[in-house]
Design a protein around this motif. Structure first.
Motif, PDB file in Angstrom:
ATOM      1  N   GLU A  47       0.834  -1.199   0.000  1.00 15.40           N
ATOM      2  CA  GLU A  47       0.000   0.000   0.000  1.00 15.40           C
ATOM      3  C   GLU A  47       0.876   1.258   0.000  1.00 15.40           C
ATOM      4  N   ASP A  48       0.270   2.373  -0.348  1.00 19.25           N
ATOM      5  CA  ASP A  48       0.999   3.639  -0.406  1.00 19.25           C
ATOM      6  C   ASP A  48       1.562   4.021   0.959  1.00 19.25           C
ATOM      7  N   ASP A  49       0.805   3.750   2.023  1.00 17.19           N
ATOM      8  CA  ASP A  49       1.273   4.097   3.361  1.00 17.19           C
ATOM      9  C   ASP A  49       2.540   3.335   3.722  1.00 17.19           C
ATOM     10  N   GLU A  50       2.575   2.054   3.379  1.00 16.86           N
ATOM     11  CA  GLU A  50       3.777   1.260   3.677  1.00 16.86           C
ATOM     12  C   GLU A  50       4.960   1.764   2.872  1.00 16.86           C
ATOM     13  N   PHE A  51       4.724   2.141   1.619  1.00 21.29           N
ATOM     14  CA  PHE A  51       5.826   2.673   0.814  1.00 21.29           C
ATOM     15  C   PHE A  51       6.373   3.955   1.427  1.00 21.29           C
ATOM     16  N   GLY A  52       5.485   4.799   1.951  1.00 20.34           N
ATOM     17  CA  GLY A  52       5.945   6.016   2.617  1.00 20.34           C
ATOM     18  C   GLY A  52       6.803   5.713   3.833  1.00 20.34           C
ATOM     19  N   GLU A  53       6.437   4.685   4.594  1.00 24.14           N
ATOM     20  CA  GLU A  53       7.230   4.297   5.759  1.00 24.14           C
ATOM     21  C   GLU A  53       8.600   3.773   5.339  1.00 24.14           C
ATOM     22  N   ILE A  54       8.618   2.949   4.288  1.00 23.23           N
ATOM     23  CA  ILE A  54       9.886   2.412   3.790  1.00 23.23           C
ATOM     24  C   ILE A  54      10.771   3.534   3.255  1.00 23.23           C
ATOM     25  N   LEU A  55      10.161   4.496   2.583  1.00 24.10           N
ATOM     26  CA  LEU A  55      10.925   5.635   2.067  1.00 24.10           C
ATOM     27  C   LEU A  55      11.559   6.427   3.204  1.00 24.10           C
ATOM     28  N   ALA A  56      10.825   6.624   4.286  1.00 30.52           N
ATOM     29  CA  ALA A  56      11.373   7.358   5.434  1.00 30.52           C
ATOM     30  C   ALA A  56      12.530   6.595   6.067  1.00 30.52           C
ATOM     31  N   LEU A  57      12.377   5.291   6.237  1.00 34.22           N
ATOM     32  CA  LEU A  57      13.453   4.494   6.816  1.00 34.22           C
ATOM     33  C   LEU A  57      14.676   4.460   5.903  1.00 34.22           C
ATOM     34  N   ALA A  58      14.448   4.344   4.594  1.00 39.81           N
ATOM     35  CA  ALA A  58      15.565   4.312   3.656  1.00 39.81           C
ATOM     36  C   ALA A  58      16.337   5.624   3.669  1.00 39.81           C
ATOM     37  N   ASN A  59      15.623   6.734   3.860  1.00 43.90           N
ATOM     38  CA  ASN A  59      16.293   8.036   3.952  1.00 43.90           C
ATOM     39  C   ASN A  59      17.174   8.131   5.186  1.00 43.90           C
ATOM     40  N   ALA A  60      16.792   7.429   6.240  1.00 41.22           N
ATOM     41  CA  ALA A  60      17.552   7.508   7.485  1.00 41.22           C
ATOM     42  C   ALA A  60      18.779   6.604   7.485  1.00 41.22           C
ATOM     43  N   LEU A  61      18.854   5.676   6.542  1.00 42.68           N
ATOM     44  CA  LEU A  61      19.971   4.743   6.488  1.00 42.68           C
ATOM     45  C   LEU A  61      21.017   5.215   5.480  1.00 42.68           C
ATOM     46  N   PRO A  62      22.279   4.835   5.679  1.00 44.15           N
ATOM     47  CA  PRO A  62      23.327   5.251   4.732  1.00 44.15           C
ATOM     48  C   PRO A  62      23.223   4.502   3.410  1.00 44.15           C
TER      49      PRO A  62
END
Length: 203
Positions: A47-62
């Motif tokens: 779902e779009d909400d899960e993609f948004g969460e993954i995008l936020a986590l990916a931004n926080a990782l190197p």
């Protein structure tokens, strides 16, 4: 969303990530709308909400954000083998093109035609990123409420543009606030429900 149930889930990953690797122009952030379209709209892996969460986590990782999301999508669909195939499918088109066209790029870098192509593609990338940002902002305001949502937008802008804090720290801070906000909201709603039930029972 469930894992891919098609007869060729690996081919789905190869086609999806291959398209994003070929069509993505301008670095990681410009590829995100393409990956979102493949994962959410075309194949409905999440779902779009899960993609948004993954995008936020990916931004926080190197590391490059596009390859991190590609790895997650592949792992989500077919485990470790899916993650490897997904990342390779995403990076191989551009890697092969770089190796094959490196010498030609030296000659064409000053060409007016190439400069015109780059100038023409730039607005498209800006619009894609703007549409995705608007959709995420709309969900954020809906989930947090307009006053809190707009206040957080201003705080985020100040932290990133004025104070110039690294985006990873801002993402981590907002993830922590989001968890606190929704936990607190759930507690108040539960307390309110109990109070209403007690009032109804006593009445």
């Amino acid at each position: 969303m469930t894992k891919s149930n098609g007869v060729r889930p690996y081919m789905d990953l190869v086609w999806a990530m291959g398209r994003t690797g070929i069509l993505g122009f301008g670095g990681g952030p410009s590829v995100i709308p393409l990956i979102r379209y493949e994962a959410v709209t075309r194949y409905r892996w999440m779902e779009d909400d899960e993609f948004g969460e993954i995008l936020a986590l990916a931004n926080a990782l190197p590391g490059p954000i596009a390859t991190k999301i590609a790895a997650y999508l592949g792992y989500r669909q077919k485990g470790i083998s899916g993650a490897i195939i997904s990342v390779l499918a995403h990076i191989m088109p551009s890697a092969v093109a770089m190796i094959a066209l490196l010498s030609a790029a030296q000659l064409l870098s000053a060409s007016p035609i190439v400069q015109g192509m780059i100038a023409a593609v730039t607005p498209v990338i800006a619009v894609m990123l703007g549409v995705m940002a608007y959709e995420f902002a709309e969900r954020a305001v809906k989930g947090l409420g307009k006053p809190v949502g707009f206040a957080l937008f201003l705080v985020c802008f100040a932290l990133l543009q004025i104070i110039d804090i690294h985006p990873a720290f801002v993402v981590i801070a907002f993830l922590g606030y989001g968890a606190f906000h929704f936990k607190t909201t759930a507690w108040f709603n539960k307390k309110k429900t109990r109070k209403e039930d007690y009032t109804t029972w006593s009445g």
